[in-house]
Write an enzyme that holds these catalytic residues in place. Structure first.
Site, PDB file in Angstrom:
ATOM      1  N   GLU A 103       0.849  -1.199   0.000  1.00 18.15           N
ATOM      2  CA  GLU A 103       0.000   0.000   0.000  1.00 18.15           C
ATOM      3  C   GLU A 103       0.882   1.245   0.000  1.00 18.15           C
ATOM      4  OE1 GLU A 103      -3.225  -0.239   2.934  1.00 18.15           O
ATOM      5  OE2 GLU A 103      -3.122   1.931   3.176  1.00 18.15           O
ATOM      6  N   ASP A 105       0.273   5.394   0.577  1.00 22.57           N
ATOM      7  CA  ASP A 105      -0.814   6.279   1.022  1.00 22.57           C
ATOM      8  C   ASP A 105      -0.508   7.761   1.000  1.00 22.57           C
ATOM      9  OD1 ASP A 105      -2.315   4.064   1.892  1.00 22.57           O
ATOM     10  OD2 ASP A 105      -1.327   4.071   3.839  1.00 22.57           O
ATOM     11  N   GLU A 107      -2.895  10.571   2.965  1.00 22.10           N
ATOM     12  CA  GLU A 107      -4.121  10.800   3.738  1.00 22.10           C
ATOM     13  C   GLU A 107      -4.104  12.238   4.224  1.00 22.10           C
ATOM     14  OE1 GLU A 107      -5.424   6.710   5.925  1.00 22.10           O
ATOM     15  OE2 GLU A 107      -3.615   7.674   6.664  1.00 22.10           O
ATOM     16  N   GLU A 132       4.875   5.927   8.954  1.00 18.85           N
ATOM     17  CA  GLU A 132       4.252   7.219   8.712  1.00 18.85           C
ATOM     18  C   GLU A 132       5.267   8.362   8.681  1.00 18.85           C
ATOM     19  OE1 GLU A 132       3.459   5.176  11.216  1.00 18.85           O
ATOM     20  OE2 GLU A 132       1.367   4.569  10.941  1.00 18.85           O
ATOM     21  N   TRP A 197      -9.211   9.648  15.947  1.00 22.65           N
ATOM     22  CA  TRP A 197      -7.750   9.807  15.885  1.00 22.65           C
ATOM     23  C   TRP A 197      -7.252  10.945  15.002  1.00 22.65           C
ATOM     24  CZ3 TRP A 197      -5.339   9.195  11.114  1.00 22.65           C
ATOM     25  CH2 TRP A 197      -6.087   8.532  10.124  1.00 22.65           C
TER      26      TRP A 197
END
Ligand SMILES: *[C@@H]1O[C@H](CO)[C@@H](O)[C@H](O)[C@H]1NC(C)=O
Length: 294
Positions: A103, A105, A107, A132, A197
Site C-alpha cells: 500500500e 498512502d 491521507e 508514517e 484519531w
C-alpha cells in the site's frame, strides 16, 4: 546498450501493433474509477473529469479504479474540504489485497478552520506498515486544486505535491528490505469520519453542524503499467510510460533541485517521522531508516 535499445524498440512496435491497448492517458476519472461506498453521496461531475466525495452523519463515500497497476505515475488534483474539516480524513492511495498486501498512502487529516491540514504518508510492504511521515503544507489545500502524485517505479517511490517531492522510499530489496514490486495495486480514494484519531490525535471531534463535508478530485491520470499477472514492458509502453522509465536515472533518482526541495520540506514542514520515533519502536528502528532515502 545499443543492442538492448534495438530489441526494446522492436518489442515496443510489436506490442503496439499486436495488442493495440488504448493509452490510459486521457481516460476520464469516470471511466477509470467507479463508486464503491456512499453511492447516494458521491458523484462524477464536470463531464466525468471530476469526482465529488461527500461525508455526512449517515455516510462517507469512496471510489476505486477498475484496473490494477504495477508501477506508474498516478496523479490527481484534489481540493480539500474548506472551513472546519476536523475529524475527517480524505484518502488517496494505492493498495493490493490480502494479508501480505502492499500500500502507498496519501491521507489528508482535516482541522478546525484556520488550522493546518496534516498530510499523512505511509507505505506497507507485504502487510507491514508503521512507516508514517506527516507534513503540513506550504499552501492552503482547501482554497484550490493541487496536484498529488504517486510515482512508483522499480527503484523508488516518490510522493509529489505540485511536482515537488515530499518523500522518497527507495528499493533496498537486495539488502533485505521488502519493496512493492510483485503485486498489482488499484487506486482508491475515500472520505470518512475518523474523529477518534484524525485531528490532534482524536481530541477534536467532527462537528456535524458543518456537514455535508465535500472534497473534490479532478483530472485523475494513471500513466501506469497495467497489471494482470507478471507485468511486461510492452504493457507499460502501450500506456505511455516513458520508454526509458526502467533504466534512465532521470526516472530513478531525484535531481539536485528536487533533493534541495525535499530537504527544505523535511526541515520546515515535516511534523512526524517514524524513523525518529524511538519511543514507539523501543529503539528497534526500521532498517530503511539507516539508508539514504534521497
Ligand atoms: C491541527 O492544528 C493543530 C494546531 O495548529 C496542529 O498541531 C495539528 O497538526 C493540525 N492537524 C491535525 C490533523 O491535527
Amino acid at each position: 546498450m545499443a543492442k538492448f535499445k534495438e530489441i526494446f524498440v522492436a518489442c515496443f512496435i510489436f506490442a503496439v501493433a499486436s495488442f493495440n491497448l488504448a493509452p490510459l492517458v486521457g481516460a476520464k476519472l469516470s471511466k477509470s474509477m467507479y463508486l464503491t461506498w456512499g453511492l447516494q453521496h458521491a458523484a462524477f461531475q464536470g463531464n466525468g473529469e471530476d469526482l465529488r466525495l461527500v461525508l455526512d452523519q449517515t455516510s462517507g463515500s469512496a471510489a476505486q479504479t477498475k484496473k490494477s497497476f504495477l508501477f506508474g505515475s498516478i496523479e490527481t488534483l484534489i481540493k480539500l474540504i474548506p472551513g472546519n474539516s476536523a475529524g475527517t480524513v480524505t484518502a488517496y492511495y494505492l493498495s493490493s489485497t490480502g494479508s501480505q498486501h502492499d500500500e502507498i498512502d496519501f491521507e489528508f487529516l482535516g482541522n478546525i478552520s484556520g488550522q493546518p491540514y496534516t498530510i499523512n504518508t505511509n507505505i506497507y510492504t507485504q502487510g507491514i506498515g508503521n512507516r508514517e511521515q506527516q507534513f503540513h503544507l506550504w499552501f492552503n489545500p482547501t482554497a484550490d486544486f493541487h496536484n498529488y502524485t504517486i510515482h512508483w517505479n522499480p527503484t523508488e517511490i516518490v510522493w509529489f505535491v505540485d511536482g515537488l517531492p515530499l518523500r522518497v522510499f527507495r528499493n533496498y530489496e537486495k539488502e533485505g528490505i521488502a519493496y512493492p514490486n510483485k503485486q498489482g495495486m488499484k487506486v482508491y480514494t475515500s472520505l470518512w469520519n475518523a474523529d477518534d484519531w484524525a485531528t490532534r490525535g482524536g481530541l477534536v471531534k467532527t462537528n456535524w453542524n458543518d456537514a455535508p463535508f465535500i472534497a473534490r478530485l479532478s483530472h485523475f491520470r494513471a500513466r501506469a503499467c497495467k497489471w494482470n499477472g507478471p507485468v511486461s514492458i510492452s504493457q507499460c509502453a502501450a500506456n505511455n510510460i516513458p520508454a526509458n522509465w526502467w533504466t534512465n536515472p532521470v526516472y530513478s533518482r531525484l535531481s539536485y533541485a528536487q533533493m534541495r526541495h525535499l530537504s527544505w520540506v523535511r526541515k520546515n514542514y515535516m511534523i512526524y517521522d517514524y524513523c525518529s520515533d524511538f519511543k514507539r519502536f523501543n529503539g528497534q528502528m526500521a532498517p530503511e531508516c539507516f539508508k539514504n532515502q534521497f
